[in-house]
Design a protein around this motif. Structure first.
Motif, PDB file in Angstrom:
ATOM      1  N   PHE A 155      -9.312   1.621  -5.642  1.00  0.00           N
ATOM      2  CA  PHE A 155     -10.750   1.498  -5.373  1.00  0.00           C
ATOM      3  C   PHE A 155     -10.986   0.533  -4.218  1.00  0.00           C
ATOM      4  O   PHE A 155     -11.833   0.754  -3.356  1.00  0.00           O
ATOM      5  CB  PHE A 155     -11.497   0.975  -6.605  1.00  0.00           C
ATOM      6  N   ALA A 211       0.790  -1.231   0.000  1.00  0.00           N
ATOM      7  CA  ALA A 211       0.000   0.000   0.000  1.00  0.00           C
ATOM      8  C   ALA A 211       0.827   1.288   0.000  1.00  0.00           C
ATOM      9  O   ALA A 211       0.596   2.157  -0.832  1.00  0.00           O
ATOM     10  CB  ALA A 211      -0.979  -0.004   1.173  1.00  0.00           C
ATOM     11  N   PRO A 212       1.831   1.451   0.893  1.00  0.00           N
ATOM     12  CA  PRO A 212       2.482   2.764   0.931  1.00  0.00           C
ATOM     13  C   PRO A 212       3.418   3.030  -0.236  1.00  0.00           C
ATOM     14  O   PRO A 212       3.752   4.177  -0.500  1.00  0.00           O
ATOM     15  CB  PRO A 212       3.260   2.741   2.250  1.00  0.00           C
ATOM     16  N   ALA A 263      -8.909  -0.222  -1.798  1.00  0.00           N
ATOM     17  CA  ALA A 263      -8.414   0.254  -0.509  1.00  0.00           C
ATOM     18  C   ALA A 263      -9.211   1.430   0.037  1.00  0.00           C
ATOM     19  O   ALA A 263      -9.419   1.529   1.245  1.00  0.00           O
ATOM     20  CB  ALA A 263      -6.939   0.630  -0.634  1.00  0.00           C
ATOM     21  N   TYR A 264      -9.678   2.330  -0.830  1.00  0.00           N
ATOM     22  CA  TYR A 264     -10.251   3.581  -0.321  1.00  0.00           C
ATOM     23  C   TYR A 264     -11.766   3.660  -0.413  1.00  0.00           C
ATOM     24  O   TYR A 264     -12.366   4.504   0.212  1.00  0.00           O
ATOM     25  CB  TYR A 264      -9.662   4.789  -1.059  1.00  0.00           C
ATOM     26  N   GLY A 265     -12.357   2.801  -1.223  1.00  0.00           N
ATOM     27  CA  GLY A 265     -13.790   2.944  -1.456  1.00  0.00           C
ATOM     28  C   GLY A 265     -14.611   2.411  -0.298  1.00  0.00           C
ATOM     29  O   GLY A 265     -14.120   1.644   0.524  1.00  0.00           O
ATOM     30  N   TRP A 321     -13.122  -6.051  -6.788  1.00  0.00           N
ATOM     31  CA  TRP A 321     -11.968  -5.197  -7.088  1.00  0.00           C
ATOM     32  C   TRP A 321     -10.671  -5.905  -6.756  1.00  0.00           C
ATOM     33  O   TRP A 321      -9.662  -5.752  -7.432  1.00  0.00           O
ATOM     34  CB  TRP A 321     -12.049  -3.866  -6.331  1.00  0.00           C
ATOM     35  N   LEU A 340      -2.757  -1.600 -20.222  1.00  0.00           N
ATOM     36  CA  LEU A 340      -4.102  -1.826 -19.680  1.00  0.00           C
ATOM     37  C   LEU A 340      -4.017  -2.528 -18.324  1.00  0.00           C
ATOM     38  O   LEU A 340      -4.715  -2.185 -17.370  1.00  0.00           O
ATOM     39  CB  LEU A 340      -4.921  -2.702 -20.631  1.00  0.00           C
ATOM     40  N   HIS A 382     -17.405  -0.046   0.240  1.00  0.00           N
ATOM     41  CA  HIS A 382     -18.005  -1.096  -0.591  1.00  0.00           C
ATOM     42  C   HIS A 382     -18.772  -2.079   0.265  1.00  0.00           C
ATOM     43  O   HIS A 382     -18.523  -2.224   1.454  1.00  0.00           O
ATOM     44  CB  HIS A 382     -16.924  -1.926  -1.289  1.00  0.00           C
ATOM     45  N   VAL A 401      -2.845  -0.034 -15.686  1.00  0.00           N
ATOM     46  CA  VAL A 401      -3.911   0.912 -15.352  1.00  0.00           C
ATOM     47  C   VAL A 401      -4.957   0.229 -14.464  1.00  0.00           C
ATOM     48  O   VAL A 401      -5.353   0.767 -13.416  1.00  0.00           O
ATOM     49  CB  VAL A 401      -4.569   1.466 -16.637  1.00  0.00           C
ATOM     50  N   PHE A 402      -5.372  -0.978 -14.850  1.00  0.00           N
ATOM     51  CA  PHE A 402      -6.429  -1.651 -14.095  1.00  0.00           C
ATOM     52  C   PHE A 402      -5.966  -2.082 -12.709  1.00  0.00           C
ATOM     53  O   PHE A 402      -6.729  -2.038 -11.760  1.00  0.00           O
ATOM     54  CB  PHE A 402      -6.988  -2.845 -14.872  1.00  0.00           C
ATOM     55  N   ALA A 423      -5.830   1.132 -10.542  1.00  0.00           N
ATOM     56  CA  ALA A 423      -7.175   1.625 -10.252  1.00  0.00           C
ATOM     57  C   ALA A 423      -7.884   0.675  -9.295  1.00  0.00           C
ATOM     58  O   ALA A 423      -8.470   1.109  -8.291  1.00  0.00           O
ATOM     59  CB  ALA A 423      -7.963   1.769 -11.555  1.00  0.00           C
TER      60      ALA A 423
END
Lengths: 77, 334
Positions: B105, B53-54, B107-109, B119, B94, B111, B97-98, B101
């Protein structure tokens, strides 16, 4: 838009035309539409997630309760 | 070849090595997220997400470094590679990017468990496909199937990367990155049971890496003859390959005897020598046999300026990066 459209047909003014610089790979429209679709999708997910963050915060709670909640919910920096 | 082109070629190699050591295990962690199993399934996922994560964004700086160095100093090679290998490179982009993203999503969303799992799966799959494609690109460059005549790619858009050899190199890369990830995770795990999970994974994936390494060399004989002849004909390759194998065995011995902190260094050194061995086998070429380092130079007079600029940049970047690792990796241990 002004810089991109304004300098046409040059990529580098007076040096290189866009049509000479573009890759000869066929089916570039596939790359184009895929990129557009991917970023539209990811963009809408970001908007949705931000929206959920906003609506999940109850209005009128005490600041110390907010601080405690955000300390609990944030795992990753 | 000029002195400065040589310096920049080596700098590029250093960038690839740093990417393999930092971005590599970062991607490899996705494999273990996908293959998390047993009683501590949830803890394994928690540990690896916490480990990357960091720093995951910082790790991928090295890929950007390699790309920027290539298109500024060796633009002819950059142009040929991005035309001939457009398809696998676009797919790798791709994947990158995925994974980024999906990780953010995840970690922070806010859900439900189901979307969070979804995810997490997107993150795992795209993390696993990316090294396969990056390795494939690296392998394709050595096949000799991509021909570049007068600066133009003459072999179309499927040459090289569609060969079994290139995919074997991809599979090898994936196995190597997964091994690095498992060794790093084993060394970082606080809970002994969790460390054992990653230890078993590291040992297993180190064996898989060895099998793919043997398959790559075996397949190179017919699929990448130019690469193979350099590999077989010079003394240094035997030295480098022998040292790589010795380090792989040391890594396994250290893991076996439960010394993962040391295994981390032998495994990192092993990956370093893999990249070095590949660089040496490419024999000063970006694409065998047509695009050499000398023929890929964009504009010779600016090369020394690039070298100085990159050295100046490194003065800023390296301490910052080490500080980042220190803050997030060593400080955790108190």
């Amino acid at each position: 838009m002004v810089t991109e459209v304004g300098r046409q047909p040059w990529l580098i003014h007076g040096v290189l035309r866009v049509k000479d610089a573009v890759t000869p790979v066929p089916g570039l429209q596939v790359s184009f539409f895929t990129s557009v679709a991917v970023y539209l999708f990811l963009g809408s997910v970001v908007a949705l997630l931000l929206y959920r963050h906003v609506v999940s915060v109850p209005i009128g709670t005490r600041p110390e309760a907010d601080a405690a909640r955000s300390a609990r919910s944030v795992h990753a920096p | 070849m000029t002195f400065w082109a040589e310096i920049l070629w080596l700098t590029l190699g250093a960038g690839v090595i740093l990417y393999a050591l930092t971005g590599g295990p970062d991607l490899g962690a996705g494999v273990w997220n996908l293959l998390a199993s047993g009683r501590r399934k949830a803890e394994q996922r928690e540990a690896l997400l916490h480990a990357i994560a960091p720093i995951w964004e910082a790790n991928h700086v090295w890929l950007i470094f390699v790309i920027v160095l290539m298109f500024s100093a060796f633009s002819r090679a950059f142009s040929a590679i991005s035309i001939a290998l457009h398809i696998p490179i676009a797919l790798a982009v791709l994947g990158i990017v995925f994974r980024g993203a999906a990780f953010a999503f995840h970690a922070y969303g806010i859900h439900t468990d189901r979307t969070r799992r979804r995810w997490s799966r997107v993150f795992s799959i795209s993390s696993s496909l990316t090294p396969l494609l990056l390795g494939n690109v690296a392998g394709a460059l050595g096949t000799g199937e991509i021909r570049v005549i007068d600066g133009r790619v003459t072999t179309g858009f499927l040459a090289g990367w569609t060969t079994p050899f290139a995919w074997l190199v991809g599979a090898f890369t994936l196995a190597l990155f997964a091994t690095l990830a498992a060794v790093y995770l084993c060394a970082e795990a606080d809970d002994p049971a969790l460390a054992d999970d990653f230890r078993a994974r590291a040992l297993g994936s180190e064996i898989v890496t060895g099998v793919f390494a043997a398959l790559v060399v075996w397949s190179a004989r017919s699929a990448a003859p130019a690469l193979y002849s350099v590999l077989m004909s010079s003394a240094w390759t035997w030295l480098v390959q022998g040292a790589t194998a010795a380090l792989a065995l040391s890594t396994m011995a250290l893991l076996w005897t439960r010394r993962p902190r040391l295994a981390r260094y032998t495994c990192a050194l092993q990956a370093t020598l893999v990249v070095l061995g590949w660089g040496l086998a490419m024999d000063h070429h970006f694409i065998l046999p047509d695009v050499s380092v000398a023929s890929a130079i964009s504009y010779a007079p600016v090369l020394p300026v690039f070298a100085i600029a990159f050295a100046g940049g490194a003065l800023l970047l390296v301490p910052a990066f080490l500080y980042l690792l220190r803050v997030f990796k060593l400080a955790r241990k108190h």
